[in-house]
Design a protein around this motif. Structure first.
Motif, mmCIF file in Angstrom:
data_model
loop_
_atom_site.group_PDB
_atom_site.id
_atom_site.type_symbol
_atom_site.label_atom_id
_atom_site.label_comp_id
_atom_site.label_asym_id
_atom_site.label_seq_id
_atom_site.Cartn_x
_atom_site.Cartn_y
_atom_site.Cartn_z
ATOM 1 N N SER A 105 0.907 -1.086 0.146
ATOM 2 C CA SER A 105 0.003 -0.062 -0.158
ATOM 3 C C SER A 105 0.856 1.389 -0.080
ATOM 4 N N LEU A 106 2.012 1.242 -0.185
ATOM 5 C CA LEU A 106 3.195 2.078 -0.229
ATOM 6 C C LEU A 106 2.688 3.340 -1.358
ATOM 7 N N MET A 107 2.716 4.594 -0.837
ATOM 8 C CA MET A 107 2.266 5.618 -1.797
ATOM 9 C C MET A 107 3.322 6.507 -2.021
ATOM 10 N N THR A 108 4.194 6.443 -0.887
ATOM 11 C CA THR A 108 5.215 7.764 -0.823
ATOM 12 C C THR A 108 6.644 7.238 -0.426
ATOM 13 N N LEU A 109 7.674 7.308 -1.064
ATOM 14 C CA LEU A 109 8.876 6.822 -0.638
ATOM 15 C C LEU A 109 9.948 7.982 -0.700
ATOM 16 N N TRP A 110 10.128 8.775 0.564
ATOM 17 C CA TRP A 110 10.864 10.126 0.459
ATOM 18 C C TRP A 110 12.106 10.214 1.309
ATOM 19 N N LEU A 111 13.141 9.967 0.585
ATOM 20 C CA LEU A 111 14.383 9.903 1.236
ATOM 21 C C LEU A 111 15.608 10.768 0.505
ATOM 22 N N LEU B 218 2.542 3.164 -5.556
ATOM 23 C CA LEU B 218 3.507 4.029 -5.181
ATOM 24 C C LEU B 218 3.311 5.507 -6.225
ATOM 25 N N LYS B 219 3.120 6.649 -5.515
ATOM 26 C CA LYS B 219 2.880 7.898 -6.414
ATOM 27 C C LYS B 219 4.287 8.824 -6.191
ATOM 28 N N GLN B 220 4.752 8.710 -5.410
ATOM 29 C CA GLN B 220 5.941 9.635 -4.927
ATOM 30 C C GLN B 220 7.228 8.917 -4.820
ATOM 31 N N LEU B 221 8.211 8.790 -5.530
ATOM 32 C CA LEU B 221 9.468 8.518 -5.280
ATOM 33 C C LEU B 221 10.588 9.181 -5.657
ATOM 34 N N ASN B 222 11.415 9.727 -4.398
ATOM 35 C CA ASN B 222 12.095 10.825 -4.207
ATOM 36 C C ASN B 222 13.517 10.250 -3.449
#
Length: 889
Positions: A98-104, A123-127
């Motif tokens: 269910s992960l939608m944002t991975l922001w690192l 996933l919608k946001q990968l930064n």
């Protein structure tokens, strides 16, 4: 009738079951996600303990940096921005369905991006920008919900990820500043119709910009800088009506700027610097009222600047140096805008100097050198107290400088050289307390030098040569402890050379030539331990040449055309040759000097020399007589004690308690009281370096004799190297090579004793942040160690790294007027195949070449033109890692 109760019971049972499921989320899923997160944590190093709350007994929704869905309780976001995390991303992250944002972003995460990330289909946001990730980026085109994808500023390799054109929901795409194979911009990028931000800078891209890019009607930022993109400047760019930022600098674009660019009415930032563009700027550009930054330096633009620039209300930065612009500069330029920086150097602008550049009182950088401006410098700049760099050199400016202009409280450089200015330097110069460089050479300034110059405690360069200054040299200049260059030649200065100049221990070049200075050369000049070049020629100096000058590591000396007398020290004669001493009729050289070859200087023979020798002998006889008196008295007082000590020693010898050590073989090259027992008593706590031939220690000599550097050579080839090193270092006199005091040899042990010369590097950034580091000399190797602290300026750190890996100075005339080492390196890196040519050839052996290239890359990133593209500094307590490598002096 009989089925009704049964149906009712079944219905109720079903409702109860559903209610129980909604009240209690499935524990198995939560346990799986908890375990996945704990595995994720186990692969990371966390110096700030931001993952401290991640414990097996806790719910993952209570973990720091974790966001969960309020209904299902499943993990939807992981967010840690600039938290100093390192290590790798665990493949276990694929269990978070269910992960939608991975922001690192802005951490130090390395390793590869896990292929299993494609299992996170929501996933919608990968930064992951600003990390150290490597390898080929896996195909993420199946993540069709992605809206933000930013993998820039890493070390990803392989082919450019063309699959990104399939992510049609993207709003922001950042793939720049990685190490891809050379390639082209894929046409498929034009499929991303929702895209507002496109960052493909420094991606090894070549070829022309695809026309499909200009179909992205929602695009606001287009950054394709630092590539090798070619072709004509695209006229179709005018179709992107929502653009606010265009970054195309450092490419190979040609042609003219199309008039249609004026249709981009929302444009705020425009940078096409360092291309091959030419022609005039379209007049319509002056109507772009939203412009804040306009940069086009290092092209072949010509003509006049559109008058509309003088009416702009928001312009902050303007840079068009190194072009062929001409004509008068717009009269109202800066009058209505909050101008912070302007650089119009090295063009052909003429007419009066613009007077409104600092109308907003916010101008920090005014660079207009190398033009044809004439007339007086407007008095309006007397109120421009915000200036940090003020350079109008190499123009045709005349008249006097307003008193207020000399008082610039935060200016680091004032350069009015190569004009036709007159008048005096105002005592108000004392208010320019931050001043690092005052350059006034090649003008017609006159009057006495103000003693207030001695108040400029940060001054490093003082160039007042080739003017009409008169009077004496203020002794207050001796207070300038940071001074490295002092040029007062070609003036009308009189009086003696102040002995206080000897206090300027950091001065490297000192030039007082072509004045009317008289009196003796102060012996204190020999205290200027950093001095490399000395020129006192064409004056009226008298007396002897101070013998202490021999101790300096001079590479250049000129004392010609004076009235000096006495003996020329042989070391100085070897260094400067006859030409450095001609025109001094009373000077002579020793007959035994090996440097006399067709010399026009007299030999030191005759009465004068005999009298000197007689006087020397008389002094020597007197000293010997005094010594004899003390020795005889001492012998009488100690005779009894010696007798007793002799008996004790005989007894010890008979009993075999004392063994005679073989004597040390000591060779001395400079005067220093050497105690072999003291020299060889080295402690590992004092180790300051280690090289291929031995270890180096700092040793504080007893009886306050100062510190020396002692090098203990490895056994084996040590003796052979010792002989070679003694032969070279025992003779050399140079500021960059340490003085060899002595060598000690006994059996298989070999030691060299050098002077110890710690040094300090200190730089300041434009925002007054500072970098401080130290390097200690290790002869003949030198180990550099750099530590960047919480007060560090990233740009200054990058400059220091470029000194280190190129072996060049930060500023050098060889780079061109107004240019520095950053400019030189970037120009030489335009062809990436020749990157090794940038490295210091005396250092770049195969064993360290790879590390030096890594350091070079860090340096280039740290000195990127736009601050927002430079690597972020960590939290206040976080420091950069140490970088160290060996090089030779």
């Amino acid at each position: 009738m009989a089925k009704t109760p049964v149906l009712s019971f079944q219905f109720i049972s079903t409702v109860i079951c559903l209610l129980s499921l909604s009240s209690f989320p499935p524990s198995l899923s939560l346990n799986a996600e908890t375990q996945a997160l704990l595995d994720f944590k186990s692969q990371l190093k966390d110096p700030l303990n931001v993952l401290g709350s991640w414990k097996e007994s806790e719910s993952p929704c209570e973990f720091s940096g974790i966001t969960c869905d309020p209904l299902s309780g499943k993990v939807t976001a992981i967010s840690f921005d600039n938290q100093s995390l390192s290590g790798v991303i665990s493949p276990s992250i694929s269990a978070l369905e269910s992960l939608m944002t991975l922001w690192l972003p802005s951490n130090a995460i390395s390793g590869k991006l896990p292929d299993g990330l494609i299992n996170c289909s929501k996933l919608k946001q990968l930064n992951l920008t600003g990390n150290k990730m490597v390898g080929v980026i896996p195909d993420l085109s199946s993540l069709r919900s992605l809206e933000i994808l930013d993998l820039s500023e890493n070390y990803f390799s392989g082919g450019f990820p063309t699959w990104a054109g399939n992510l049609t929901e993207l709003l922001a795409l950042g793939l720049g500043m990685n190490e891809y194979h050379v390639g082209e911009i894929p046409e498929s990028i034009g499929n991303l119709k929702n895209l507002t931000w496109l960052f493909l800078a420094d991606s090894y891209l070549r070829g022309e910009i695809p026309e499909s890019i200009f179909e992205l009607e929602n695009l606001q930022t287009l950054d394709l800088s630092r590539n090798k993109i070619s072709g004509q400047f695209p006229k179709s760019i005018s179709k992107l009506r929502k653009l606010t930022k265009i970054e195309l600098f450092y490419n190979n674009l040609t042609g003219e700027i199309p008039p249609e660019l004026a249709n981009l009415t929302l444009l705020q930032e425009f940078d096409v610097s360092s291309n091959q563009l030419y022609g005039k700027l379209p007049e319509g550009i002056g109507s772009l009222k939203s412009l804040t930054v306009f940069q086009g330096y290092q092209n072949n633009f010509s003509g006049e600047i559109p008058a509309g620039f003088g009416e702009m209300r928001h312009l902050i930065g303007f840079s068009l140096y190194q072009n062929n612009f001409s004509g008068e500069f717009p009269a109202n330029f800066g009058r209505f805008s909050p101008l912070n920086s302007i650089d119009i150097s090295e063009n052909q602008f003429s007419g009066s100097f613009p007077r409104f550049l600092c109308e907003s009182k916010q101008l920090q950088f005014l660079l207009a050198l190398g033009n044809r401006f004439s007339g007086e410098l407007p008095d309006s700049y007397a109120e421009c107290k915000s200036l940090r760099r003020f350079r109008v050199n190499k123009n045709n400016l005349t008249g006097k400088i307003s008193e207020g202009v000399w008082a610039m409280p935060i200016a680091s450089i004032i350069d009015f050289s190569d004009n036709d200015f007159t008048g005096e330097v105002s005592p108000k110069i004392r208010l320019s307390t931050i001043l690092n460089q005052l350059i006034l050479q090649n003008n017609r300034f006159s009057g006495q030098l103000p003693s207030e110059l001695g108040k400029l405690m940060n001054l490093e360069k003082l160039y007042l040569n080739n003017n009409n200054f008169s009077g004496v040299i203020p002794s207050d200049i001796g207070s300038l402890q940071q001074l490295s260059s002092l040029h007062l030649e070609e003036n009308s200065l009189t009086g003696s050379i102040p002995s206080d100049l000897g206090n300027c221990a950091r001065v490297v070049d000192l030039n007082l030539a072509s004045n009317s200075l008289s009196g003796r050369i102060p012996s204190s000049i020999s205290l200027m331990s950093s001095l490399n070049s000395l020129d006192f020629s064409r004056n009226k100096l008298t007396g002897l040449i101070p013998e202490g000058l021999e101790k300096l590591k001079l590479s250049s000396i000129d004392l010609s055309e004076n009235q000096l007398s006495g003996r020329v020290p042989s070391v100085l004669l070897t260094m400067g040759g006859d030409r450095a001493f001609v025109g001094n009729n009373e000077l002579c050289v020793d007959e035994s000097s090996k440097t006399i070859t067709k010399s026009g200087i007299n030999v030191c023979l005759g009465r004068q020399d005999q009298q000197k020798k007689f006087g020397d002998k008389l002094v020597l006889f007197s000293i010997i007589a005094c010594v004899l008196v003390f020795v005889l008295t001492g012998m009488l007082l100690l005779s009894y004690r010696n007798f007793k000590n002799g008996q004790a020693e005989m007894k010890n010898d008979l009993e075999g308690k004392k063994e005679g050590d073989p004597s040390w073989k000591i060779s001395s090259f400079h005067q220093l009281d050497i105690d072999s027992d003291e020299i060889c008593d080295l402690e590992e706590d004092n180790l300051i370096g280690s090289g291929g031939t031995g270890k180096v220690y700092r040793l504080d000599l007893k009886k306050n004799r100062g510190a020396v550097a002692v090098k203990k050579l490895w056994k084996g080839d040590g003796l052979k190297f010792l002989e070679a090193e003694m032969e070279i270092l025992g003779k050399i006199r140079h500021r960059n090579i340490l003085k060899l005091y002595a060598s000690l040899l006994k059996g298989g042990s070999s030691f060299l004793v050098f002077e110890y010369m710690p040094n300090e590097i200190s730089l300041k950034g434009y925002d007054n942040s500072s970098f401080t580091g130290t390097h200690g000399y290790i002869a003949p190797e030198m180990a550099y160690t750099i530590k960047v602290t919480e007060k560090s300026d990233v740009y200054s750190f990058g400059v220091v790294l470029l000194e280190l890996v190129t072996g060049k100075k930060p500023i050098d005339e060889a780079y061109g007027e107004g240019k520095d080492i950053v400019y030189w390196v970037l120009n030489h890196l335009s062809d990436r195949e020749n990157i090794l040519e940038v490295l210091d050839e005396e250092v770049a052996s195969e064993s360290v070449r790879e590390d030096m290239v890594k350091v070079l890359k860090i340096a280039v990133l740290c000195t990127t033109k736009l601050p927002n593209l430079r690597p972020n500094m960590r939290e206040q307590r976080q420091s950069f890692h140490y970088l160290s490598f060996e090089t030779r002096t």
